[in-house]
Design a protein around this motif. Structure first.
Motif, PDB file in Angstrom:
ATOM      1  N   THR A 136      -4.692   6.888  -2.476  1.00 29.40           N
ATOM      2  CA  THR A 136      -4.375   5.604  -1.861  1.00 29.40           C
ATOM      3  C   THR A 136      -4.135   4.598  -2.972  1.00 29.40           C
ATOM      4  OG1 THR A 136      -5.713   6.075   0.097  1.00 29.40           O
ATOM      5  CG2 THR A 136      -5.151   3.776  -0.319  1.00 29.40           C
ATOM      6  N   SER A 184       0.527   5.735   0.067  1.00 29.33           N
ATOM      7  CA  SER A 184      -0.273   6.957   0.167  1.00 29.33           C
ATOM      8  C   SER A 184       0.553   8.090  -0.424  1.00 29.33           C
ATOM      9  CB  SER A 184      -0.634   7.260   1.623  1.00 29.33           C
ATOM     10  OG  SER A 184      -1.420   6.227   2.175  1.00 29.33           O
ATOM     11  N   GLN A 188       0.838  -1.204   0.000  1.00 23.15           N
ATOM     12  CA  GLN A 188       0.000   0.000   0.000  1.00 23.15           C
ATOM     13  C   GLN A 188       0.867   1.246   0.000  1.00 23.15           C
ATOM     14  OE1 GLN A 188      -2.510   0.338   3.444  1.00 23.15           O
ATOM     15  NE2 GLN A 188      -3.309   2.343   2.875  1.00 23.15           N
TER      16      GLN A 188
END
Length: 328
Positions: free
Chosen positions: A92, A34, A32
């Motif tokens: 995101t 950001s 992930q």
């Protein structure tokens, strides 16, 4: 800037980037990221619609200007914009394994397949490119997976592989495609010596000093009978007290296999470390690192990319990782 963010096929949005953070962990399948952008209201913006391809690259720690794919292929999962004088967009991102984490299905697999073969089936059905999948070799039992996420099925395959004597593996999306990474097999093991902060936790929570392995329960003439005990193993009961775990596994048929399984559960005092240090942007969950001469495995890592950036690592011993992620 030693990082580059490309949206779509070739739109470079690096000049807009204010910050990039990334997170990887053994209990998640998709990497992930950001990304926070600051944009001029007069500037024509690229397409940030969720589902749009995106990739993040960076110069590896200790290298010169040679970009390395950190998140590629990636996908925009969420986009949020605010405007309080300066327009900012927060993205995101995930690698494409997010589709295995968010999707459900049912599968029936025959016995004697390997986790690698099942990974190939999942990837084919979800249109995910395979890289160079490691052959896990361990033959698995028949599996009936009712409605659940593909990630839970894949992780069940990997846990059974480890419980059956195989290595511990974790899926990774690379620029080559989806692959299985054997924990601790990274070629270069970083020595964590320039530390900002270190916290150590030692606890009996989760410790096991005695294990009883039972055969699958059977009934006799319709009456319930006590389960057959295949083995009882213990270690550290005098020093730490008795903390017993009872294991019943349909795949364990012999006393030898039961003994091996029981010994893998025996873990005394649980010890973990949380380390904050200058960023080594290529470190992933499952990598081995060295801390004060100890070889430990990364259970989770958070990167705040920058020049220099910082990272926060959760570390544990190999036996602790196996007990926490691959046995329970």
């Amino acid at each position: 800037m030693s990082y580059k963010v490309i949206v779509g096929s070739n739109t470079d949005i690096t000049p807009m980037v204010e910050s990039i953070s990334m997170r990887d962990a053994l209990d998640q399948i998709a990497y992930q990221a950001s990304v926070r952008l600051a944009v001029s209201t007069a500037k024509t913006l690229p397409d940030f619609t969720p589902g749009t391809p995106i990739r993040v690259s960076g110069v590896p720690f200790g290298k010169e200007e040679q970009l390395f794919p950190l998140l590629n292929p990636g996908v925009i999962w969420e986009a949020e914009s605010t405007n309080s004088g300066t327009k900012r967009i927060s993205l995101t991102l995930y690698d494409r394994m997010i589709y295995l984490e968010k999707s459900e299905d049912e599968y029936l697999f025959p016995k004697d397949q390997t986790a690698t073969q099942r990974l190939q089936k999942y990837a084919k059905d979800w249109g995910i490119t395979l890289g160079n999948p490691t052959d896990t070799k361990t033959k698995l039992a028949k599996a009936v997976y009712r409605s659940q996420t593909i990630f839970s099925m894949l992780f069940a395959d990997l846990k059974e592989t480890s419980k059956s004597g195989g290595a511990m593996y974790h899926p990774r999306m690379t620029s080559r495609g989806l692959e299985l990474f054997e924990l601790g097999s990274n070629t270069h093991v970083h020595e964590l010596d320039r530390l900002i902060d270190v916290a150590q936790m030692r606890t009996l929570e989760g410790a096991v000093t005695k294990v009883k392995v039972l055969a699958a329960a059977e009934s006799s003439n319709g009456k319930e009978v006590a389960s057959k005990i295949l083995t009882v193993e213990e270690k550290g009961t005098k020093e730490l007290g008795t903390l017993q775990k009872v294991v019943s596994d349909d795949q364990v048929k012999t006393a030898k296999a039961a003994k091996k399984l029981a010994q893998s559960y025996l873990t005394g005092i649980q010890e973990t470390f949380t380390v904050t240090a200058p960023d080594v942007n290529t470190i992933r969950a499952g990598d081995a690192v060295k801390l004060s001469g100890m070889k430990l495995l990364v259970t989770s890592v958070g990167h705040d990319l920058g020049n220099p950036g910082t990272m926060t690592l959760e570390l544990a011993t190999e036996s602790s990782v196996k007990r926490r992620f691959y046995l329970d």
